[in-house]
Design a protein around this motif. Sequence first.
Motif, PDB file in Angstrom:
ATOM      1  N   LEU A  22       0.938  -1.350   0.021  1.00  0.00           N
ATOM      2  CA  LEU A  22       0.361  -0.182   0.311  1.00  0.00           C
ATOM      3  C   LEU A  22       1.503   1.477   0.179  1.00  0.00           C
ATOM      4  CD1 LEU A  22      -2.754   0.269   0.081  1.00  0.00           C
ATOM      5  CD2 LEU A  22      -3.139   1.232   2.249  1.00  0.00           C
ATOM      6  N   TYR A  23       2.228   0.966   0.859  1.00  0.00           N
ATOM      7  CA  TYR A  23       2.700   2.266   1.134  1.00  0.00           C
ATOM      8  C   TYR A  23       3.619   2.656  -0.561  1.00  0.00           C
ATOM      9  CZ  TYR A  23       6.361   5.430   1.992  1.00  0.00           C
ATOM     10  OH  TYR A  23       7.621   6.245   2.186  1.00  0.00           O
ATOM     11  N   TYR A  26       1.328   3.742  -2.587  1.00  0.00           N
ATOM     12  CA  TYR A  26       0.444   5.107  -2.887  1.00  0.00           C
ATOM     13  C   TYR A  26       1.885   6.284  -3.203  1.00  0.00           C
ATOM     14  CZ  TYR A  26       0.330   9.839   0.029  1.00  0.00           C
ATOM     15  OH  TYR A  26      -0.012  10.730   0.318  1.00  0.00           O
ATOM     16  N   GLN A  27       2.846   5.656  -2.805  1.00  0.00           N
ATOM     17  CA  GLN A  27       4.078   6.654  -3.452  1.00  0.00           C
ATOM     18  C   GLN A  27       4.328   7.162  -4.637  1.00  0.00           C
ATOM     19  OE1 GLN A  27       6.266   8.838  -1.533  1.00  0.00           O
ATOM     20  NE2 GLN A  27       5.631   8.252   0.461  1.00  0.00           N
ATOM     21  N   PHE A  30      -1.458   6.832  -5.908  1.00  0.00           N
ATOM     22  CA  PHE A  30      -1.939   7.318  -5.360  1.00  0.00           C
ATOM     23  C   PHE A  30      -1.340   9.120  -4.821  1.00  0.00           C
ATOM     24  CE2 PHE A  30      -3.735   3.544  -4.076  1.00  0.00           C
ATOM     25  CZ  PHE A  30      -4.022   3.270  -5.263  1.00  0.00           C
ATOM     26  N   LYS A  31      -0.577   8.860  -4.210  1.00  0.00           N
ATOM     27  CA  LYS A  31       0.533  10.214  -4.117  1.00  0.00           C
ATOM     28  C   LYS A  31       0.199  11.439  -5.725  1.00  0.00           C
ATOM     29  CE  LYS A  31       4.637  12.849  -2.594  1.00  0.00           C
ATOM     30  NZ  LYS A  31       5.807  11.969  -1.975  1.00  0.00           N
TER      31      LYS A  31
END
Length: 180
Positions: A22-23, A26-27, A30-31
């Motif tokens: 997930l991280y 995100y990086q 999604f970010k």
Amino acid sequence: MLDKLDFKKKQLLVIALAVLLLYIAYQFSFKNAFEAMRLNSQLRKDHRSESGQVVSYPQIERKDQFCAAIIKRYKVKKEDRENYLWQSLSGMAMANNVEISFVQGNTLPADTSALSKGTVVNQFNFRGPYVNIVHLLDTVSKSPGIGKIHMLKLESPKKENKKANDNRLILVLGLKGIEG
């Protein structure tokens, strides 16, 4: 190796991998998407707050500069415009060995909104050899402060009015400008 771990440790490992995945997602994905959505909402809010003001874009600025340059070419001097125009054109005609005459009853534009904006139209007749008329047209097109050529008619005089060995043509020239 995974066989040696008990069920609780496997669950913690799966949760840790899910958090890591997930991280990473995100990086890398999604970010940027969340940043774009935040920027879009901020720009929409700014655009709504500046509804009365013009948003400055390079294309609009270039178009505005182009239109300003065109209008500048159409500008004619307001003070004593007809004298200035007549003197300029008669000087150009004399320099190019062409006769000039002013046509009374100026052709007015059909659009009444053009009259309210200060648009002026004048018509002149020139008579001379073809080469001299072409030189005159070149001079008129490059002259500032007299407007722009909006109408041009080149004709040969009628046979009954034409003298023998007379190679002169008649040029009817209309100039249009904006008083400024």
